[in-house]
Design an enzyme around this catalytic site. Structure first.
Site, PDB file in Angstrom:
ATOM      1  N   SER A 109      10.535  -3.406  -5.963  1.00 52.66           N
ATOM      2  CA  SER A 109       9.968  -2.071  -6.416  1.00 52.66           C
ATOM      3  C   SER A 109      10.044  -1.240  -5.045  1.00 52.66           C
ATOM      4  O   SER A 109      10.199   0.022  -5.358  1.00 52.66           O
ATOM      5  CB  SER A 109       8.516  -1.979  -6.927  1.00 52.66           C
ATOM      6  OG  SER A 109       7.718  -2.523  -6.206  1.00 52.66           O
ATOM      7  N   GLU A 110       9.825  -1.706  -3.812  1.00 48.36           N
ATOM      8  CA  GLU A 110       9.771  -0.949  -2.793  1.00 48.36           C
ATOM      9  C   GLU A 110      10.426  -1.791  -1.661  1.00 48.36           C
ATOM     10  O   GLU A 110      10.010  -2.940  -1.517  1.00 48.36           O
ATOM     11  CB  GLU A 110       8.590  -0.064  -2.355  1.00 48.36           C
ATOM     12  CG  GLU A 110       7.914   0.496  -3.306  1.00 48.36           C
ATOM     13  CD  GLU A 110       8.499   1.933  -3.651  1.00 48.36           C
ATOM     14  OE1 GLU A 110       9.377   2.377  -2.863  1.00 48.36           O
ATOM     15  OE2 GLU A 110       8.195   2.454  -4.633  1.00 48.36           O
ATOM     16  N   THR A 111      11.203  -1.161  -0.627  1.00 40.84           N
ATOM     17  CA  THR A 111      11.609  -1.564   0.608  1.00 40.84           C
ATOM     18  C   THR A 111      11.152  -0.554   1.710  1.00 40.84           C
ATOM     19  O   THR A 111      11.513   0.685   1.619  1.00 40.84           O
ATOM     20  CB  THR A 111      13.029  -1.864   0.810  1.00 40.84           C
ATOM     21  OG1 THR A 111      13.428  -2.790  -0.048  1.00 40.84           O
ATOM     22  CG2 THR A 111      13.334  -2.048   2.225  1.00 40.84           C
TER      23      THR A 111
END
Length: 269
Positions: free
Chosen positions: A46-48
């Site tokens: 979902s996030e980096t």
């Protein structure tokens, strides 16, 4: 091109395979937007978070979903703080993350609980009328109230069971003029529960969303007339958050655990 370190951290949990996984990539300077987006798409989380060290306890941070850069992300900031603190920052009492659009996020290690507390600007959502499109996103379920935050639409449902059983229309959510849709209700064993959906960002349902709680905490603090709240996000992985509303700030606390440490082999490009 130099290889880059890569960490994957489960945030808002103290157990592997729980909470919300985030990738953390420490960099000497931010790579091109194109490369950061390609790395985030390859990670497919979902996030980096990409983090640049600017000085003792001072960092720049940016966050990318598999499809786009976002204004604010809580769980990937928690993951980044965990990596930095465990990688030699144990003598720091605060970590300051400068963002492009969301000000500076301050993170403090909680040595008693083994977790971290993040201080965010409070997002106080405004009440708006429901609409046919919102009811369509909820597959016909009737909302108790609808609010608009800086990033998301927030729908208050009757109780925890409605939040748990909801099967939303992701196609309709993707067309809303907001980052995504958050549904929330009073909790059975915590103050409030929630689920968060971001199909327009390539995320059908986010496991645990720290940024959403910058709006949820002020909403429920006002509703329940209390400043300290416990919260649970009811995704399949699940996550627990501890929130405190302090004027214009929201403090969100949680734990994190490292799942993976490795390298991105960019020398092959």
């Amino acid at each position: 091109m130099h290889n880059l370190p890569l960490y994957q951290v489960d945030a808002f949990t103290d157990t592997l395979f729980g909470g919300n996984p985030a990738a953390v990539v420490p960099v000497p300077e931010f790579p091109s937007d194109k490369l950061m987006q390609r790395i985030a798409a390859e990670n497919n989380l979902s996030e980096t978070a990409f983090v640049v060290i600017r000085g003792k306890g001072k960092f720049d941070i940016r966050w990318f979903t598999p499809t786009t850069e976002v204004r604010l992300c809580g769980h990937a900031t928690l993951a980044a703080a965990h990596v930095l603190y465990r990688s030699g920052g144990q003598d720091l009492d605060k970590l300051r993350f400068k963002t492009k659009l969301a000000g500076t996020i301050v993170v403090s290690p909680d040595t008693d609980e083994g977790g971290y507390t993040l201080s965010f600007p409070a997002d106080k959502p405004r009440k708006i009328k429901s609409s046919k499109k919102i009811r369509g996103a909820l597959a016909g379920l009737k909302p108790q109230a609808v609010y608009e935050g800086t990033d998301d639409l927030i729908v208050v449902l009757k109780d925890q069971s409605q939040v748990e059983s909801l099967s939303p229309n992701h196609h309709v959510i993707a067309k809303l003029k907001h980052r995504g849709l958050t549904v929330t209700a009073p909790g059975d064993k915590v103050d409030f529960v929630s689920r968060c959906f971001y199909p327009a960002l390539g995320i059908q349902e986010d496991p645990v969303t720290g940024s959403a709680h910058t709006a949820l905490a002020p909403l429920w603090a006002k509703e329940l007339k209390k400043k300290k709240l416990t919260a649970r996000q009811l995704s399949p992985r699940g996550g627990r958050l501890y929130c405190e509303v302090r004027g214009k700030k929201v403090r969100i606390s949680g734990q994190a655990i490292t799942y993976l440490a490795g390298q991105i082999l960019l020398d092959r490009l």
